[in-house]
Design a protein around this motif. Structure first.
Motif, PDB file in Angstrom:
ATOM      1  N   GLU A   3       5.434  18.396  28.407  1.00 30.20           N
ATOM      2  CA  GLU A   3       6.779  17.851  28.419  1.00 30.20           C
ATOM      3  C   GLU A   3       6.703  16.333  28.428  1.00 30.20           C
ATOM      4  O   GLU A   3       5.874  15.754  29.113  1.00 30.20           O
ATOM      5  CB  GLU A   3       7.511  18.327  29.672  1.00 30.20           C
ATOM      6  CG  GLU A   3       7.508  19.819  29.811  1.00 30.20           C
ATOM      7  CD  GLU A   3       7.401  20.251  31.260  1.00 30.20           C
ATOM      8  OE1 GLU A   3       7.537  19.405  32.153  1.00 30.20           O
ATOM      9  OE2 GLU A   3       7.169  21.431  31.473  1.00 30.20           O
ATOM     10  N   THR A   5       8.600  14.197  29.862  1.00 32.86           N
ATOM     11  CA  THR A   5       8.846  13.671  31.198  1.00 32.86           C
ATOM     12  C   THR A   5       7.581  13.686  32.025  1.00 32.86           C
ATOM     13  O   THR A   5       7.273  12.730  32.728  1.00 32.86           O
ATOM     14  CB  THR A   5       9.942  14.495  31.900  1.00 32.86           C
ATOM     15  OG1 THR A   5      11.075  14.537  31.059  1.00 32.86           O
ATOM     16  CG2 THR A   5      10.302  13.903  33.230  1.00 32.86           C
ATOM     17  N   SER A   6       6.828  14.775  31.945  1.00 34.99           N
ATOM     18  CA  SER A   6       5.617  14.867  32.747  1.00 34.99           C
ATOM     19  C   SER A   6       4.564  13.872  32.274  1.00 34.99           C
ATOM     20  O   SER A   6       3.823  13.328  33.071  1.00 34.99           O
ATOM     21  CB  SER A   6       5.060  16.290  32.737  1.00 34.99           C
ATOM     22  OG  SER A   6       4.636  16.649  31.443  1.00 34.99           O
ATOM     23  N   LYS A  46       0.038  25.662  37.053  1.00 31.62           N
ATOM     24  CA  LYS A  46       1.044  25.717  35.996  1.00 31.62           C
ATOM     25  C   LYS A  46       2.260  26.567  36.359  1.00 31.62           C
ATOM     26  O   LYS A  46       3.310  26.409  35.764  1.00 31.62           O
ATOM     27  CB  LYS A  46       0.406  26.247  34.727  1.00 31.62           C
ATOM     28  CG  LYS A  46      -0.600  25.303  34.132  1.00 31.62           C
ATOM     29  CD  LYS A  46      -1.173  25.895  32.869  1.00 31.62           C
ATOM     30  CE  LYS A  46      -2.005  24.991  32.143  1.00 31.62           C
ATOM     31  NZ  LYS A  46      -3.142  24.489  32.138  1.00 31.62           N
ATOM     32  N   SER A  47       2.122  27.456  37.318  1.00 31.75           N
ATOM     33  CA  SER A  47       3.238  28.338  37.669  1.00 31.75           C
ATOM     34  C   SER A  47       4.290  27.640  38.533  1.00 31.75           C
ATOM     35  O   SER A  47       5.391  28.143  38.679  1.00 31.75           O
ATOM     36  CB  SER A  47       2.721  29.579  38.391  1.00 31.75           C
ATOM     37  OG  SER A  47       2.110  29.200  39.605  1.00 31.75           O
ATOM     38  N   LEU A  48       3.959  26.490  39.086  1.00 34.66           N
ATOM     39  CA  LEU A  48       4.898  25.765  39.942  1.00 34.66           C
ATOM     40  C   LEU A  48       5.806  24.879  39.103  1.00 34.66           C
ATOM     41  O   LEU A  48       5.391  24.361  38.072  1.00 34.66           O
ATOM     42  CB  LEU A  48       4.131  24.900  40.947  1.00 34.66           C
ATOM     43  CG  LEU A  48       3.208  25.624  41.912  1.00 34.66           C
ATOM     44  CD1 LEU A  48       2.406  24.615  42.721  1.00 34.66           C
ATOM     45  CD2 LEU A  48       4.005  26.520  42.825  1.00 34.66           C
ATOM     46  N   PRO A  49       7.042  24.663  39.553  1.00 35.05           N
ATOM     47  CA  PRO A  49       7.922  23.739  38.824  1.00 35.05           C
ATOM     48  C   PRO A  49       7.402  22.300  38.912  1.00 35.05           C
ATOM     49  O   PRO A  49       6.633  21.954  39.819  1.00 35.05           O
ATOM     50  CB  PRO A  49       9.264  23.872  39.525  1.00 35.05           C
ATOM     51  CG  PRO A  49       9.034  24.633  40.767  1.00 35.05           C
ATOM     52  CD  PRO A  49       7.707  25.308  40.673  1.00 35.05           C
ATOM     53  N   LEU A  50       7.840  21.473  37.977  1.00 32.42           N
ATOM     54  CA  LEU A  50       7.340  20.109  37.876  1.00 32.42           C
ATOM     55  C   LEU A  50       7.572  19.311  39.151  1.00 32.42           C
ATOM     56  O   LEU A  50       6.678  18.619  39.629  1.00 32.42           O
ATOM     57  CB  LEU A  50       7.987  19.394  36.679  1.00 32.42           C
ATOM     58  CG  LEU A  50       7.566  17.952  36.461  1.00 32.42           C
ATOM     59  CD1 LEU A  50       6.074  17.871  36.170  1.00 32.42           C
ATOM     60  CD2 LEU A  50       8.365  17.333  35.347  1.00 32.42           C
ATOM     61  N   TRP A  51       8.754  19.411  39.740  1.00 33.17           N
ATOM     62  CA  TRP A  51       9.054  18.619  40.945  1.00 33.17           C
ATOM     63  C   TRP A  51       8.119  19.005  42.089  1.00 33.17           C
ATOM     64  O   TRP A  51       7.682  18.153  42.851  1.00 33.17           O
ATOM     65  CB  TRP A  51      10.522  18.766  41.362  1.00 33.17           C
ATOM     66  CG  TRP A  51      10.881  20.117  41.878  1.00 33.17           C
ATOM     67  CD1 TRP A  51      11.358  21.177  41.160  1.00 33.17           C
ATOM     68  CD2 TRP A  51      10.773  20.568  43.223  1.00 33.17           C
ATOM     69  NE1 TRP A  51      11.537  22.259  41.968  1.00 33.17           N
ATOM     70  CE2 TRP A  51      11.195  21.919  43.251  1.00 33.17           C
ATOM     71  CE3 TRP A  51      10.351  19.982  44.405  1.00 33.17           C
ATOM     72  CZ2 TRP A  51      11.214  22.673  44.419  1.00 33.17           C
ATOM     73  CZ3 TRP A  51      10.376  20.744  45.570  1.00 33.17           C
ATOM     74  CH2 TRP A  51      10.804  22.066  45.564  1.00 33.17           C
ATOM     75  N   GLN A  52       7.801  20.300  42.182  1.00 32.95           N
ATOM     76  CA  GLN A  52       6.919  20.759  43.255  1.00 32.95           C
ATOM     77  C   GLN A  52       5.490  20.273  43.014  1.00 32.95           C
ATOM     78  O   GLN A  52       4.791  19.884  43.950  1.00 32.95           O
ATOM     79  CB  GLN A  52       6.959  22.282  43.329  1.00 32.95           C
ATOM     80  CG  GLN A  52       6.582  22.837  44.653  1.00 32.95           C
ATOM     81  CD  GLN A  52       6.904  24.324  44.744  1.00 32.95           C
ATOM     82  OE1 GLN A  52       7.163  24.987  43.742  1.00 32.95           O
ATOM     83  NE2 GLN A  52       6.884  24.849  45.940  1.00 32.95           N
ATOM     84  N   ARG A  53       5.058  20.266  41.768  1.00 34.20           N
ATOM     85  CA  ARG A  53       3.719  19.760  41.460  1.00 34.20           C
ATOM     86  C   ARG A  53       3.605  18.275  41.777  1.00 34.20           C
ATOM     87  O   ARG A  53       2.565  17.812  42.258  1.00 34.20           O
ATOM     88  CB  ARG A  53       3.371  20.023  39.998  1.00 34.20           C
ATOM     89  CG  ARG A  53       3.055  21.485  39.735  1.00 34.20           C
ATOM     90  CD  ARG A  53       2.560  21.690  38.347  1.00 34.20           C
ATOM     91  NE  ARG A  53       3.698  21.724  37.444  1.00 34.20           N
ATOM     92  CZ  ARG A  53       3.618  21.691  36.129  1.00 34.20           C
ATOM     93  NH1 ARG A  53       2.456  21.607  35.548  1.00 34.20           N
ATOM     94  NH2 ARG A  53       4.689  21.734  35.385  1.00 34.20           N
TER      95      ARG A  53
END
Length: 118
Positions: A3, A5-6, A46-53
């Motif tokens: 993404e 954003t990432s 990879k299974s975690l949402p971006l904000w949590q990572r």
């Protein structure tokens, strides 16, 4: 494909870590090692949402940086960068596993004032 954003946030964060590493009083090796270890964890989750990572990335960097001197003291590792890398990559993984395991424990006996079957 990653993404946008990432990618931009990761590049900004990496630039910030690089700049912070040259500040006086900061162990640059430990900071960069902690960032590398935290990034390894974040990329593999990879299974975690971006904000949590991103939250886990920050927690891992801080924990890895702070744990590096102790690891150098306790283990036959002489580089604070390697010690911070190990602490950042392994620390958050172990902590999350312990949190998940602790949810299965029955601690209701603490509220009653004694262990079960006592």
């Amino acid at each position: 494909m990653a993404e946008p954003t990432s990618l931009s946030s990761a590049a900004t964060l990496a630039a910030g870590v690089g700049l912070a590493a040259v500040l006086p009083g900061i162990d640059g090796n430990a900071l960069i090692g902690a960032f590398a270890g935290a990034t390894l964890f974040v990329v593999s989750a990879k299974s975690l949402p971006l904000w949590q990572r991103l939250v886990y990335l920050l927690i891992s960097v801080v924990a890895g940086y702070l744990a590096a001197p102790d690891i150098v003291r306790w283990m036959p590792i002489r580089s604070t960068g390697v010690a911070a890398f190990i602490a950042a990559a392994v620390g958050i993984t172990v902590t999350l596993a312990l949190i998940e395991k602790s949810r299965a424990f029955d601690l209701s006996w603490l509220r009653r004032g004694g262990p079960p079957n006592a």
